[in-house]
Design an enzyme around this catalytic site. Structure first.
Site, short mmCIF file in Angstrom:
data_model
loop_
_atom_site.label_atom_id
_atom_site.label_comp_id
_atom_site.label_asym_id
_atom_site.label_seq_id
_atom_site.Cartn_x
_atom_site.Cartn_y
_atom_site.Cartn_z
N SER A 31 0.83 -1.25 0.10
CA SER A 31 -0.09 -0.01 0.12
C SER A 31 0.89 1.14 0.05
O SER A 31 0.20 2.23 -0.22
CB SER A 31 -0.92 0.06 1.21
OG SER A 31 -0.23 0.17 2.38
N LYS A 81 -6.12 4.63 8.34
CA LYS A 81 -5.13 5.25 7.77
C LYS A 81 -5.50 6.71 7.53
O LYS A 81 -4.33 7.77 8.02
CB LYS A 81 -4.36 4.80 6.28
CG LYS A 81 -3.92 3.49 6.34
CD LYS A 81 -3.60 2.80 5.08
CE LYS A 81 -3.05 1.49 5.16
NZ LYS A 81 -2.74 1.13 3.58
#
Length: 814
Positions: free
Chosen positions: A654, A697
């Site tokens: 990611s 996140k």
């Protein structure tokens, strides 16, 4: 290009639910949920088929995620079905009169096992009372006395005849306890030794001849008497049996008539009758009668006539459903217990104990596969039972050779059962691949889903389940505002705006905790505020590691910039999963380069602190650089990437978009905005691909920015494909509404570059060059300069070898 092009609106960041759409005020208005299976159509269909097909190989493995209430759901579902099925029979063990070490297993209709046990106890009690009465009766004594009289007369006649012959021959017959003896006599008295010595030789020979003949006749008389004694004993035994049979036969015939529909029970009763007649002496003595000795003599136990009811289904309604939480060998298959007697361990068939598989016989046995696999012998024995379709009670210590003595070997019991294993899908795959027996015996896989679509039907099922749970657990009803917050919480757990989690245990735990807070607030129903309180309290109990990490940012121990711009430095985002809590935090990613041939090097990979997926992401971004900038020239590049202040394993791809942009920045010598963080993986075509944990996140970077001070420019770039997964906390959504924080969604890395640099990324022109004044143009210029520098150096080396001085090197920048 304007940043607004990719910026998401507040309504895109969270799916909210209107309580008025539910159609009820509290869960008391909802009808009780009958089938407690929510949105598991695939699993339900598999269960219906697996439970419906009556084949020993079609057992069921229920696979699904944790906290999905698999056990409760399956138990309730199976119990509902089992209630419509017939009750299984009772199973009993009785003494085997032919092979005492192999007790007989008998099957009786449900409820008749206990009755048969009581009947046998009553039989023994009646016989112990009636048989002594019969043998003490006048009629019996007369018949026995007549037998004794006849025997005595016949024996006396033989002895008198022998005594007369002995007297005629001058001998005396002596009858004593030790037997019969013949002595030479004179005048009715035995001859003395002197008298015998005074006899002539001729008289001695005559005495010997007569003595020999008399001894032969005496031996013949003894044989006759012994035959008579044997006949008398047989006649006496026959008399006893005939007399006892008039009592025993009466009681036995009553039981035979009562159990005439069970041939195996009738056969056993006939064996009992025969054994009682063989052992009448045990019944003749009255219970508690004093013996001839001062110390007590053990009385007969009559254990051989007892009945061990192994499984009693008297109270069972329908087929049994047994959940075994501790499937060790004894709990699952039973065993033979022992008791101490005179310093030794003894056993008999009354000490045979059942296991869960006996209790579930004729029904359903539910076991968690991990619990079963912890007991290897249990797993193997279960498969053996399913293959052989019978239950054997065996001593595990004897099988393993720990004890040398043999114990009982009870006859096997026929097995008719459906075994349901519950576990993780990964365990199912391992067993299916590596265990051949598992494939044959567990042919039905009921797969539980971990999420469901947010449809009106599913919402109604979800609300009904919560209502049933409140009723069963005696909790307050849930208000519509509380249900709306629960629905949003279920969406947060699954991380999707149009889906709800099916890990329902976690949702129902929140309901139970909210009930506590509602009581504290003297509410009569559970409101949305109570649900919110329960959620926040649960987070607070678990988020100490997150708080400590935030302190590291606040104290400047972990370096991170949320303002300004820096070349070759970007804020990536990662997730810390701790089991009971997960959170996101930004990480500083830096890039540098030099002339060389190594290509893109990930320092974390070289230090063996990166996982395979992360390494793959680095290789993909390197491939992207080659496909974009090395079509007309070789890459003479040695670039390095790293997660700064990373001291653990880096895994996942990611951050590959962030790493690519950091590398692009340093090659183009263009600074990146530090007030923006980015997450997303990148393809070889530069597409920004979706990632997991997007909400954690974003919230993680928001918390750091909030601590450092929100200035209205900070935000996060996410993949466009992750927009539907956004279920951000209301605090973050409110900050976006107020313009204090931003979220952008991009589909290509060039879009992210423009957001982070404020410059156009640039497109390739028909002649293969890049638009001037763009980031990609600058990258291409740097790579071209590196290639030319490398070419000059190589040319200089060749000229040096030939004796010509090399030209001065050109500057390449950093």
């Amino acid at each position: 290009m304007s940043q607004n092009l990719w910026e998401l609106k507040p309504e895109n960041l969270r799916a909210s639910f209107n309580p008025d759409e539910l159609g009820f005020e509290t869960t008391l208005d909802l009808a009780p949920m009958k089938a407690k299976v929510v949105a598991q159509a695939r699993a339900r269909q598999a269960m219906e088929f697996g439970l419906g097909i009556k084949d020993p190989e079609y057992n069921i493995f229920v696979a699904g995620p944790r906290l999905s209430r698999k056990t409760e759901t399956i138990k309730d579902y199976v119990a509902e079905l089992a209630a419509k099925e017939p009750s299984p029979p009772d199973y009993i063990y009785v003494h085997n009169f032919n092979e005492p070490e192999r007790p007989k297993a008998l099957t009786l209709p449900a409820g008749r096992g206990r009755k048969f046990q009581a009947d046998m106890q009553e039989l023994v009690a009646n016989l112990r009372s009636r048989i002594p009465e019969v043998f003490e009766s006048e009629d019996y004594n007369k018949q026995r006395e007549e037998l004794v009289r006849r025997f005595t007369q016949e024996r006396n006649a033989i002895l008198q005849e022998l005594d007369a012959k002995a007297s005629e021959e001058g001998f005396i017959l002596n009858i004593s306890q030790t037997g019969l003896m013949i002595f030479p006599g004179k005048d009715g008295k035995p001859m003395s030794e002197e008298e015998l010595k005074a006899l002539t030789e001729e008289e001695r020979d005559s005495l010997k001849r007569r003595s020999t003949v008399l001894h032969e006749e005496m031996n013949e008389a003894i044989r006759k008497i012994r035959r008579m004694e044997k006949e008398f004993a047989e006649a006496e035994k026959k008399l006893d049996q005939d007399v006892a049979l008039s009592i025993v036969g009466h009681y036995i015939e009553e039981l035979v008539e009562k159990y005439h529909d069970l041939p195996h029970v009738v056969e056993y009763l006939r064996e009992v009758e025969t054994d009682i007649l063989k052992n009448l002496e045990d019944f003749k003595k009255r219970p508690g009668a004093p013996g001839p000795f001062p110390f007590p003599v053990p009385e007969p136990s009559f254990t051989q006539y007892q009945v061990n009811v192994l499984v009693d289904n008297t109270e069972t309604r329908g087929a049994p459903v047994i959940l075994e939480n501790n499937p060790n060998y004894t709990n699952l298959f039973g065993g033979v217990e022992r008791r101490a007697q005179f310093g030794a361990l003894i056993t008999d068939f009354t000490l045979i104990r059942p296991g869960s598989i006996h209790k579930a016989n004729g029904g359903y046995l539910i076991i968690h596969i991990l619990d079963l696999l912890r007991w290897f012998f249990s797993y193997e024995a279960l498969k053996r039972c399913l293959k052989e379709q019978e239950i054997k009670i065996e001593d595990l210590a004897e099988q393993m050779g720990f004890i040398a003595t043999r114990t009982l070997q009870p006859q096997p019991i026929p097995l008719n059962i459906k075994v349901i294993l519950i576990g993780d899908p990964h365990i199912y795959q391992l067993l299916y691949i590596y265990d051949e027996d598992f494939q044959k015996l567990f042919k039905i896989k009921a797969q539980f889903d971990y999420e469901m679509k947010k449809t009106p039907e599913h919402l109604q099922e979800f609300a009904a389940l919560v209502g049933s749970y409140c009723h069963d657990e005696k909790l307050m009803p849930v208000h519509k505002t509380g249900m709306a917050r629960l629905i949003e919480y279920a969406q947060e757990l699954t991380g999707h705006q149009q889906k709800l989690t099916l890990q329902l245990k976690e949702v129902l735990d929140i309901v139970k905790e909210a009930n506590y807070w509602a009581k504290n607030n003297t509410h009569e129903v559970i409101f949305g505020t109570d649900i919110e309180k329960a959620i926040q309290e649960k987070i607070y109990r678990c988020d100490l590691p997150e708080e400590k990490m935030q302190e590291l940012f606040d104290e400047g121990i972990l370096f991170l910039e949320t303002t300004g711009s820096v070349v070759g430095q970007i804020n990536g985002l990662s997730v810390y999963a701790l089991g009971d809590h997960a959170f996101g935090r930004p990480s500083r990613i830096t890039a540098s380069y030099a002339m060389g041939k190594e290509g893109v090097v990930a320092i974390d990979r070289e230090a063996q602190m990166a996982g395979n997926i992360h390494n793959k992401g680095v290789l993909i971004l390197a491939s992207y650089l080659k496909s974009r900038f090395a079509q007309d020239k070789p890459l003479t590049l040695s670039a390095s990437l790293t997660f700064e202040q990373s001291y653990g394993l880096v895994e996942g791809d990611s951050a590959s978009a962030a790493e690519l942009i950091a590398l692009t920045s340093v090659l183009a010598d263009v600074p990146l905005k530090q007030n923006i963080a980015i997450t997303g993986s990148v393809s070889q075509r530069g597409e920004v691909q979706p990632i997991g944990g997007v909400n954690w996140k974003i919230e993680g970077f928001y918390k750091v920015c909030k601590a450092k001070g929100l200035d209205g420019t900070q935000g996060v770039i996410v993949p466009k494909a992750n927009v539907k997964d956004l279920m951000l906390k209301k605090e973050v959504v409110d900050a976006v509404k107020e313009g204090k924080f931003h979220v952008w969604a991009v589909g290509h890395v060039d879009e992210a570059i423009e957001l982070l640099t404020g410059m156009p990324a640039g497109k390739r022109q028909p002649d293969g060059t890049w638009e001037e004044g763009t980031v990609n143009f600058k990258v291409d210029q740097t790579l071209t300069r590196l290639m030319e520098l490398a070419r000059e150096l190589m040319k200089g080396e060749e000229e040096q070898k030939s004796g010509s001085p090399p030209p001065p090197p050109a500057s390449c920048g950093t």
